[in-house]
Design a protein around this motif. Structure first.
Motif, PDB file in Angstrom:
ATOM      1  N   ARG A  22      15.101  -9.297  -3.262  1.00 32.06           N
ATOM      2  CA  ARG A  22      14.303  -8.716  -2.076  1.00 32.06           C
ATOM      3  C   ARG A  22      12.729  -9.572  -1.433  1.00 32.06           C
ATOM      4  NH1 ARG A  22      15.478  -2.741   0.292  1.00 32.06           N
ATOM      5  NH2 ARG A  22      15.247  -3.496   2.175  1.00 32.06           N
ATOM      6  N   GLN A  23      12.443 -10.425  -0.398  1.00 31.68           N
ATOM      7  CA  GLN A  23      11.421 -10.640   0.173  1.00 31.68           C
ATOM      8  C   GLN A  23      11.569  -9.872   1.590  1.00 31.68           C
ATOM      9  OE1 GLN A  23      11.390 -14.537  -0.196  1.00 31.68           O
ATOM     10  NE2 GLN A  23      10.172 -14.523  -1.532  1.00 31.68           N
ATOM     11  N   LYS A  24       9.856  -9.528   1.675  1.00 39.17           N
ATOM     12  CA  LYS A  24       9.360  -9.424   3.388  1.00 39.17           C
ATOM     13  C   LYS A  24       8.066  -9.571   3.393  1.00 39.17           C
ATOM     14  CE  LYS A  24       7.405  -5.610   6.060  1.00 39.17           C
ATOM     15  NZ  LYS A  24       8.583  -6.468   6.934  1.00 39.17           N
ATOM     16  N   THR A  25       7.878 -10.560   4.914  1.00 39.17           N
ATOM     17  CA  THR A  25       7.511 -11.468   5.381  1.00 39.17           C
ATOM     18  C   THR A  25       6.875 -11.007   5.672  1.00 39.17           C
ATOM     19  OG1 THR A  25       8.260 -13.917   4.205  1.00 39.17           O
ATOM     20  CG2 THR A  25       6.167 -13.689   6.361  1.00 39.17           C
ATOM     21  N   CYS A  26       5.172 -10.647   5.787  1.00 36.32           N
ATOM     22  CA  CYS A  26       4.201  -9.994   7.207  1.00 36.32           C
ATOM     23  C   CYS A  26       3.207 -10.978   7.800  1.00 36.32           C
ATOM     24  CB  CYS A  26       3.269  -9.118   6.104  1.00 36.32           C
ATOM     25  SG  CYS A  26       3.828  -7.652   4.986  1.00 36.32           S
ATOM     26  N   PHE A  27       2.678 -10.789   8.812  1.00 39.00           N
ATOM     27  CA  PHE A  27       1.814 -11.806   9.493  1.00 39.00           C
ATOM     28  C   PHE A  27       1.729 -10.764  10.549  1.00 39.00           C
ATOM     29  CE2 PHE A  27       6.410 -13.806   9.164  1.00 39.00           C
ATOM     30  CZ  PHE A  27       6.221 -15.323   9.246  1.00 39.00           C
ATOM     31  N   PRO A  28      -0.019 -10.980  10.150  1.00 40.26           N
ATOM     32  CA  PRO A  28      -0.937 -10.232  10.399  1.00 40.26           C
ATOM     33  C   PRO A  28      -1.173 -10.860  12.457  1.00 40.26           C
ATOM     34  CG  PRO A  28      -2.128 -11.364   8.298  1.00 40.26           C
ATOM     35  CD  PRO A  28      -0.603 -11.598   8.818  1.00 40.26           C
ATOM     36  N   GLU A  29      -1.743  -9.026  12.509  1.00 40.47           N
ATOM     37  CA  GLU A  29      -2.008  -9.558  14.669  1.00 40.47           C
ATOM     38  C   GLU A  29      -3.361 -10.147  15.007  1.00 40.47           C
ATOM     39  OE1 GLU A  29       0.291  -8.586  16.884  1.00 40.47           O
ATOM     40  OE2 GLU A  29       1.730  -7.668  15.406  1.00 40.47           O
ATOM     41  N   ASN A  30      -4.071 -10.146  13.719  1.00 43.24           N
ATOM     42  CA  ASN A  30      -5.450 -10.779  13.948  1.00 43.24           C
ATOM     43  C   ASN A  30      -5.464 -12.180  13.261  1.00 43.24           C
ATOM     44  OD1 ASN A  30      -6.030  -8.819  16.751  1.00 43.24           O
ATOM     45  ND2 ASN A  30      -5.965  -7.336  14.613  1.00 43.24           N
ATOM     46  N   PRO A  31      -6.920 -13.022  13.542  1.00 42.23           N
ATOM     47  CA  PRO A  31      -7.625 -13.956  12.826  1.00 42.23           C
ATOM     48  C   PRO A  31      -7.309 -13.342  10.958  1.00 42.23           C
ATOM     49  CG  PRO A  31      -8.046 -14.436  14.896  1.00 42.23           C
ATOM     50  CD  PRO A  31      -7.635 -13.059  14.720  1.00 42.23           C
ATOM     51  N   SER A  32      -7.045 -13.515  10.078  1.00 45.07           N
ATOM     52  CA  SER A  32      -7.133 -13.126   9.012  1.00 45.07           C
ATOM     53  C   SER A  32      -7.197 -15.003   7.810  1.00 45.07           C
ATOM     54  CB  SER A  32      -5.753 -13.487   7.778  1.00 45.07           C
ATOM     55  OG  SER A  32      -5.739 -12.890   6.619  1.00 45.07           O
ATOM     56  N   ASN A  33      -7.845 -14.813   6.626  1.00 49.11           N
ATOM     57  CA  ASN A  33      -7.807 -15.574   5.671  1.00 49.11           C
ATOM     58  C   ASN A  33      -7.152 -15.354   4.127  1.00 49.11           C
ATOM     59  OD1 ASN A  33      -9.192 -13.254   3.986  1.00 49.11           O
ATOM     60  ND2 ASN A  33     -11.159 -13.701   5.343  1.00 49.11           N
ATOM     61  N   ALA A  34      -7.710 -16.314   3.207  1.00 48.31           N
ATOM     62  CA  ALA A  34      -6.906 -15.984   2.189  1.00 48.31           C
ATOM     63  C   ALA A  34      -6.911 -14.925   1.172  1.00 48.31           C
ATOM     64  CB  ALA A  34      -6.980 -17.090   1.112  1.00 48.31           C
ATOM     65  N   ALA A  35      -8.224 -14.655   1.344  1.00 50.17           N
ATOM     66  CA  ALA A  35      -8.467 -13.150   0.317  1.00 50.17           C
ATOM     67  C   ALA A  35      -7.812 -11.582   0.769  1.00 50.17           C
ATOM     68  CB  ALA A  35      -9.869 -12.809   0.583  1.00 50.17           C
ATOM     69  N   LYS A  36      -7.717 -11.863   2.618  1.00 48.35           N
ATOM     70  CA  LYS A  36      -7.176 -10.486   3.636  1.00 48.35           C
ATOM     71  C   LYS A  36      -5.512 -10.726   3.462  1.00 48.35           C
ATOM     72  CE  LYS A  36     -10.837  -9.832   7.077  1.00 48.35           C
ATOM     73  NZ  LYS A  36     -11.361  -9.675   8.593  1.00 48.35           N
ATOM     74  N   CYS A  37      -4.971 -12.320   3.034  1.00 45.75           N
ATOM     75  CA  CYS A  37      -3.682 -12.030   2.740  1.00 45.75           C
ATOM     76  C   CYS A  37      -3.568 -11.395   2.149  1.00 45.75           C
ATOM     77  CB  CYS A  37      -3.027 -13.719   3.286  1.00 45.75           C
ATOM     78  SG  CYS A  37      -3.143 -14.101   4.367  1.00 45.75           S
ATOM     79  N   ALA A  38      -3.924 -11.647   0.717  1.00 44.85           N
ATOM     80  CA  ALA A  38      -3.750 -11.357  -0.256  1.00 44.85           C
ATOM     81  C   ALA A  38      -3.524  -9.525  -0.947  1.00 44.85           C
ATOM     82  CB  ALA A  38      -4.193 -12.048  -1.536  1.00 44.85           C
ATOM     83  N   SER A  39      -4.262  -9.032   0.342  1.00 41.13           N
ATOM     84  CA  SER A  39      -4.829  -7.414   0.135  1.00 41.13           C
ATOM     85  C   SER A  39      -4.404  -7.184   0.991  1.00 41.13           C
ATOM     86  CB  SER A  39      -6.192  -7.355   0.850  1.00 41.13           C
ATOM     87  OG  SER A  39      -7.201  -7.554  -0.443  1.00 41.13           O
ATOM     88  N   ARG A  40      -3.747  -7.643   1.282  1.00 37.24           N
ATOM     89  CA  ARG A  40      -2.276  -7.493   2.906  1.00 37.24           C
ATOM     90  C   ARG A  40      -1.479  -6.914   1.693  1.00 37.24           C
ATOM     91  NH1 ARG A  40      -0.208  -6.914   7.887  1.00 37.24           N
ATOM     92  NH2 ARG A  40       1.746  -5.810   7.712  1.00 37.24           N
ATOM     93  N   SER A  41      -0.685  -8.085   1.772  1.00 36.09           N
ATOM     94  CA  SER A  41       0.390  -7.904   0.336  1.00 36.09           C
ATOM     95  C   SER A  41       0.589  -7.101  -0.181  1.00 36.09           C
ATOM     96  CB  SER A  41       0.503  -9.375  -0.260  1.00 36.09           C
ATOM     97  OG  SER A  41       1.005 -10.562   0.767  1.00 36.09           O
ATOM     98  N   LYS A  42      -0.926  -6.661  -1.240  1.00 36.08           N
ATOM     99  CA  LYS A  42      -1.458  -5.874  -2.388  1.00 36.08           C
ATOM    100  C   LYS A  42      -0.605  -4.278  -1.925  1.00 36.08           C
ATOM    101  CE  LYS A  42      -3.938  -4.406  -5.930  1.00 36.08           C
ATOM    102  NZ  LYS A  42      -5.370  -4.543  -6.621  1.00 36.08           N
ATOM    103  N   TRP A  43      -1.181  -4.078  -0.857  1.00 39.63           N
ATOM    104  CA  TRP A  43      -1.530  -3.004  -0.284  1.00 39.63           C
ATOM    105  C   TRP A  43       0.137  -2.505   0.723  1.00 39.63           C
ATOM    106  CZ3 TRP A  43      -0.214  -1.495   4.783  1.00 39.63           C
ATOM    107  CH2 TRP A  43      -0.178   0.081   5.071  1.00 39.63           C
ATOM    108  N   GLU A  44       0.510  -3.550   1.431  1.00 34.96           N
ATOM    109  CA  GLU A  44       2.676  -3.666   1.390  1.00 34.96           C
ATOM    110  C   GLU A  44       3.708  -2.760   1.059  1.00 34.96           C
ATOM    111  OE1 GLU A  44       4.272  -3.093   5.339  1.00 34.96           O
ATOM    112  OE2 GLU A  44       2.520  -4.049   5.479  1.00 34.96           O
ATOM    113  N   GLY A  45       3.299  -3.639  -0.912  1.00 38.62           N
ATOM    114  CA  GLY A  45       3.925  -2.858  -1.420  1.00 38.62           C
ATOM    115  C   GLY A  45       3.276  -1.694  -1.871  1.00 38.62           C
ATOM    116  N   LYS A  46       1.886  -1.037  -2.387  1.00 36.65           N
ATOM    117  CA  LYS A  46       1.308  -0.403  -3.037  1.00 36.65           C
ATOM    118  C   LYS A  46       2.065   0.785  -2.135  1.00 36.65           C
ATOM    119  CE  LYS A  46      -1.227  -1.311  -6.276  1.00 36.65           C
ATOM    120  NZ  LYS A  46      -0.193  -0.708  -8.613  1.00 36.65           N
ATOM    121  N   TYR A  47       1.972   0.357  -0.690  1.00 39.25           N
ATOM    122  CA  TYR A  47       2.357   1.436  -0.028  1.00 39.25           C
ATOM    123  C   TYR A  47       3.846   2.223   0.825  1.00 39.25           C
ATOM    124  CZ  TYR A  47       2.841   3.715   4.853  1.00 39.25           C
ATOM    125  OH  TYR A  47       2.647   4.393   5.860  1.00 39.25           O
ATOM    126  N   ARG A  48       4.274   1.310   0.047  1.00 40.68           N
ATOM    127  CA  ARG A  48       5.264   1.374   0.198  1.00 40.68           C
ATOM    128  C   ARG A  48       6.381   2.269  -0.909  1.00 40.68           C
ATOM    129  NH1 ARG A  48       9.289  -1.691   3.323  1.00 40.68           N
ATOM    130  NH2 ARG A  48       7.636  -2.890   5.669  1.00 40.68           N
TER     131      ARG A  48
END
Length: 219
Positions: free
Chosen positions: A135-161
Protein backbone atom coordinates in the motif's frame (compact mmCIF):
# COMPACT_ATOMS: atom_id res chain seq x y z
CA UNK A 1 7.99 34.13 9.62
CA UNK A 2 9.08 31.34 11.91
CA UNK A 3 6.87 28.39 12.83
CA UNK A 4 6.75 29.62 16.43
CA UNK A 5 5.72 33.15 15.38
CA UNK A 6 2.90 31.88 13.16
CA UNK A 7 1.55 29.55 15.84
CA UNK A 8 1.80 32.28 18.48
CA UNK A 9 -0.20 34.61 16.23
CA UNK A 10 -2.85 31.90 15.72
CA UNK A 11 -3.17 31.33 19.49
CA UNK A 12 -3.01 34.98 20.51
CA UNK A 13 -6.76 35.76 20.02
CA UNK A 14 -7.68 32.94 22.43
CA UNK A 15 -5.06 34.07 24.99
CA UNK A 16 -2.92 30.92 24.81
CA UNK A 17 0.85 31.29 24.76
CA UNK A 18 3.11 28.86 22.89
CA UNK A 19 6.19 27.29 24.47
CA UNK A 20 8.89 24.99 23.10
CA UNK A 21 10.80 22.14 24.72
CA UNK A 22 13.94 20.24 23.71
CA UNK A 23 14.85 19.64 20.08
CA UNK A 24 11.51 21.08 18.98
CA UNK A 25 13.18 24.50 19.26
CA UNK A 26 15.11 23.95 16.02
CA UNK A 27 11.98 23.07 14.04
CA UNK A 28 9.96 25.88 15.62
CA UNK A 29 12.60 28.41 14.55
CA UNK A 30 12.54 27.34 10.90
CA UNK A 31 11.18 29.93 8.50
CA UNK A 32 8.03 29.41 6.44
CA UNK A 33 8.58 31.49 3.32
CA UNK A 34 4.89 32.12 2.81
CA UNK A 35 1.89 31.17 4.90
CA UNK A 36 -1.80 31.83 4.39
CA UNK A 37 -4.50 30.43 6.64
CA UNK A 38 -7.40 28.93 4.69
CA UNK A 39 -10.65 30.72 5.49
CA UNK A 40 -13.10 28.57 7.42
CA UNK A 41 -10.46 26.18 8.81
CA UNK A 42 -10.30 26.02 12.62
CA UNK A 43 -7.22 27.19 14.52
CA UNK A 44 -6.82 23.66 15.87
CA UNK A 45 -6.65 22.22 12.34
CA UNK A 46 -4.21 24.92 11.18
CA UNK A 47 -1.89 24.22 14.13
CA UNK A 48 -2.15 20.49 13.55
CA UNK A 49 -1.12 20.85 9.90
CA UNK A 50 1.84 23.12 10.73
CA UNK A 51 3.01 20.60 13.33
CA UNK A 52 2.76 17.69 10.88
CA UNK A 53 4.71 19.59 8.22
CA UNK A 54 7.45 20.42 10.75
CA UNK A 55 7.51 17.09 12.66
CA UNK A 56 6.22 18.60 15.91
CA UNK A 57 3.69 17.48 18.52
CA UNK A 58 1.45 20.06 20.27
CA UNK A 59 0.70 19.05 23.87
CA UNK A 60 -0.72 20.63 27.02
CA UNK A 61 0.82 20.03 30.44
CA UNK A 62 -2.08 21.72 32.22
CA UNK A 63 -0.25 25.04 32.63
CA UNK A 64 -2.40 27.01 30.20
CA UNK A 65 0.21 26.87 27.43
CA UNK A 66 0.47 25.03 24.14
CA UNK A 67 3.85 23.31 24.20
CA UNK A 68 5.65 22.05 21.11
CA UNK A 69 7.64 18.86 21.67
CA UNK A 70 9.16 15.89 19.87
CA UNK A 71 8.78 12.28 20.96
CA UNK A 72 12.55 11.72 21.15
CA UNK A 73 12.75 14.27 23.98
CA UNK A 74 10.36 12.33 26.23
CA UNK A 75 11.67 11.98 29.78
CA UNK A 76 12.45 8.47 31.02
CA UNK A 77 11.03 7.82 34.49
CA UNK A 78 12.11 5.20 37.02
CA UNK A 79 8.69 4.16 38.35
CA UNK A 80 7.32 1.27 36.33
CA UNK A 81 4.07 -0.44 35.42
CA UNK A 82 3.94 -4.11 36.37
CA UNK A 83 1.35 -6.69 35.38
CA UNK A 84 0.81 -8.50 37.68
CA UNK A 85 1.66 -5.82 40.23
CA UNK A 86 0.21 -2.31 40.30
CA UNK A 87 -2.09 -2.85 37.29
CA UNK A 88 -5.87 -3.02 37.90
CA UNK A 89 -7.00 -3.12 34.25
CA UNK A 90 -5.25 -3.32 30.91
CA UNK A 91 -6.05 -3.34 27.21
CA UNK A 92 -4.03 -3.77 24.03
CA UNK A 93 -5.01 -2.80 20.50
CA UNK A 94 -3.05 -3.92 17.44
CA UNK A 95 -4.19 -2.90 13.94
CA UNK A 96 -2.29 -2.16 10.73
CA UNK A 97 -5.29 -0.51 9.03
CA UNK A 98 -3.63 2.92 8.85
CA UNK A 99 -0.12 1.67 8.02
CA UNK A 100 1.25 1.76 4.47
CA UNK A 101 4.11 -0.08 2.78
CA UNK A 102 5.61 3.09 1.39
CA UNK A 103 5.20 6.79 2.19
CA UNK A 104 5.97 9.38 -0.47
CA UNK A 105 6.03 13.10 0.25
CA UNK A 106 5.94 15.49 -2.69
CA UNK A 107 6.47 19.19 -2.17
CA UNK A 108 7.57 22.36 -3.89
CA UNK A 109 9.34 25.57 -3.01
CA UNK A 110 8.89 29.20 -3.98
CA UNK A 111 10.84 29.82 -7.18
CA UNK A 112 13.56 32.46 -7.21
CA UNK A 113 15.68 33.77 -10.13
CA UNK A 114 18.77 32.07 -8.68
CA UNK A 115 17.38 28.53 -9.04
CA UNK A 116 15.73 26.64 -11.86
CA UNK A 117 12.18 25.35 -12.14
CA UNK A 118 13.20 21.68 -11.86
CA UNK A 119 14.58 22.07 -8.32
CA UNK A 120 11.19 23.36 -7.16
CA UNK A 121 8.82 20.92 -8.84
CA UNK A 122 10.60 17.60 -8.23
CA UNK A 123 11.02 17.58 -4.49
CA UNK A 124 10.19 14.23 -2.91
CA UNK A 125 11.18 11.85 -0.13
CA UNK A 126 10.22 8.24 0.63
CA UNK A 127 10.10 5.89 3.61
CA UNK A 128 9.25 2.17 3.67
CA UNK A 129 7.44 0.22 6.38
CA UNK A 130 7.60 -3.52 7.03
CA UNK A 131 3.91 -4.48 6.73
CA UNK A 132 3.13 -7.35 4.36
CA UNK A 133 0.49 -6.01 1.98
CA UNK A 134 1.53 -3.40 -0.59
CA UNK A 135 0.00 0.00 0.00
CA UNK A 136 1.26 3.50 -0.80
CA UNK A 137 0.43 6.86 0.71
CA UNK A 138 1.38 10.16 -0.88
CA UNK A 139 1.63 13.26 1.32
CA UNK A 140 1.55 16.85 0.11
CA UNK A 141 2.87 19.48 2.57
CA UNK A 142 0.65 22.52 2.90
CA UNK A 143 3.64 24.88 2.98
CA UNK A 144 6.77 25.30 0.82
CA UNK A 145 9.22 22.47 1.40
CA UNK A 146 12.59 21.05 0.30
CA UNK A 147 14.05 17.59 -0.35
CA UNK A 148 15.26 17.10 3.23
CA UNK A 149 11.88 18.09 4.68
CA UNK A 150 10.08 15.75 2.28
CA UNK A 151 12.26 12.83 3.39
CA UNK A 152 11.78 13.68 7.08
CA UNK A 153 8.01 14.02 6.62
CA UNK A 154 7.78 10.57 4.99
CA UNK A 155 9.82 9.01 7.81
CA UNK A 156 7.75 10.77 10.48
CA UNK A 157 4.50 9.65 8.83
CA UNK A 158 5.66 6.04 8.77
CA UNK A 159 7.01 6.01 12.34
CA UNK A 160 3.95 7.80 13.72
CA UNK A 161 1.48 5.43 12.07
CA UNK A 162 3.50 2.40 13.16
CA UNK A 163 3.52 3.66 16.75
CA UNK A 164 -0.21 4.42 16.76
CA UNK A 165 -0.96 0.92 15.45
CA UNK A 166 0.08 -0.58 18.79
CA UNK A 167 -1.71 0.92 21.80
CA UNK A 168 -1.39 -0.16 25.42
CA UNK A 169 -3.83 1.09 28.05
CA UNK A 170 -3.25 0.52 31.77
CA UNK A 171 -5.18 1.48 34.89
CA UNK A 172 -2.75 1.60 37.82
CA UNK A 173 -3.10 2.23 41.53
CA UNK A 174 -2.15 5.77 42.60
CA UNK A 175 -1.82 9.13 40.90
CA UNK A 176 1.91 9.41 41.63
CA UNK A 177 5.12 7.50 40.98
CA UNK A 178 5.97 5.01 43.69
CA UNK A 179 9.50 6.40 44.16
CA UNK A 180 9.48 10.22 43.97
CA UNK A 181 5.73 10.74 44.55
CA UNK A 182 5.42 13.00 41.50
CA UNK A 183 2.19 12.66 39.48
CA UNK A 184 2.23 10.51 36.38
CA UNK A 185 2.85 12.81 33.40
CA UNK A 186 2.39 12.73 29.65
CA UNK A 187 5.34 12.99 27.24
CA UNK A 188 7.32 10.46 29.27
CA UNK A 189 8.79 7.01 28.71
CA UNK A 190 7.43 4.53 31.23
CA UNK A 191 9.09 1.14 31.92
CA UNK A 192 6.50 -1.62 31.49
CA UNK A 193 6.76 -5.27 32.50
CA UNK A 194 3.68 -7.18 31.34
CA UNK A 195 3.77 -10.96 31.66
CA UNK A 196 0.27 -11.29 30.19
CA UNK A 197 1.32 -9.69 26.90
CA UNK A 198 4.92 -10.91 27.17
CA UNK A 199 6.14 -7.31 26.89
CA UNK A 200 9.14 -5.81 28.67
CA UNK A 201 10.29 -2.35 27.62
CA UNK A 202 9.45 1.37 27.57
CA UNK A 203 6.20 2.88 26.30
CA UNK A 204 5.49 6.50 25.43
CA UNK A 205 2.78 7.99 27.65
CA UNK A 206 0.47 10.11 25.46
CA UNK A 207 -2.48 10.77 27.79
CA UNK A 208 -3.57 10.21 31.39
CA UNK A 209 -6.91 10.27 33.18
CA UNK A 210 -6.85 10.68 36.97
CA UNK A 211 -9.90 9.30 38.76
CA UNK A 212 -11.10 7.31 41.77
CA UNK A 213 -12.47 3.79 42.05
CA UNK A 214 -14.14 3.51 45.41
CA UNK A 215 -11.52 4.60 47.94
CA UNK A 216 -8.59 4.16 45.51
CA UNK A 217 -6.82 6.82 43.46
CA UNK A 218 -6.24 5.42 39.98
CA UNK A 219 -4.64 6.67 36.78
Amino acid sequence: QTVLKIMSDLCSPICISVAVKGTASSASSSVIETYKATEGISVCSLISQICVDNLLMPVSFGDGKLTLVRAEDAESISSNIQNPGNVLEMAFVSADTNRQTQYITKGQRIMTPEQGLQSFLRLSGTFSDSIMRYRQKTCFPENPSNAAKCASRSKWEGKYRAGMSRKFSYTVVGWTHSQNKKPWSIHSLVPVSDKTLNFDGELYCSDILFSRQGSKDVA
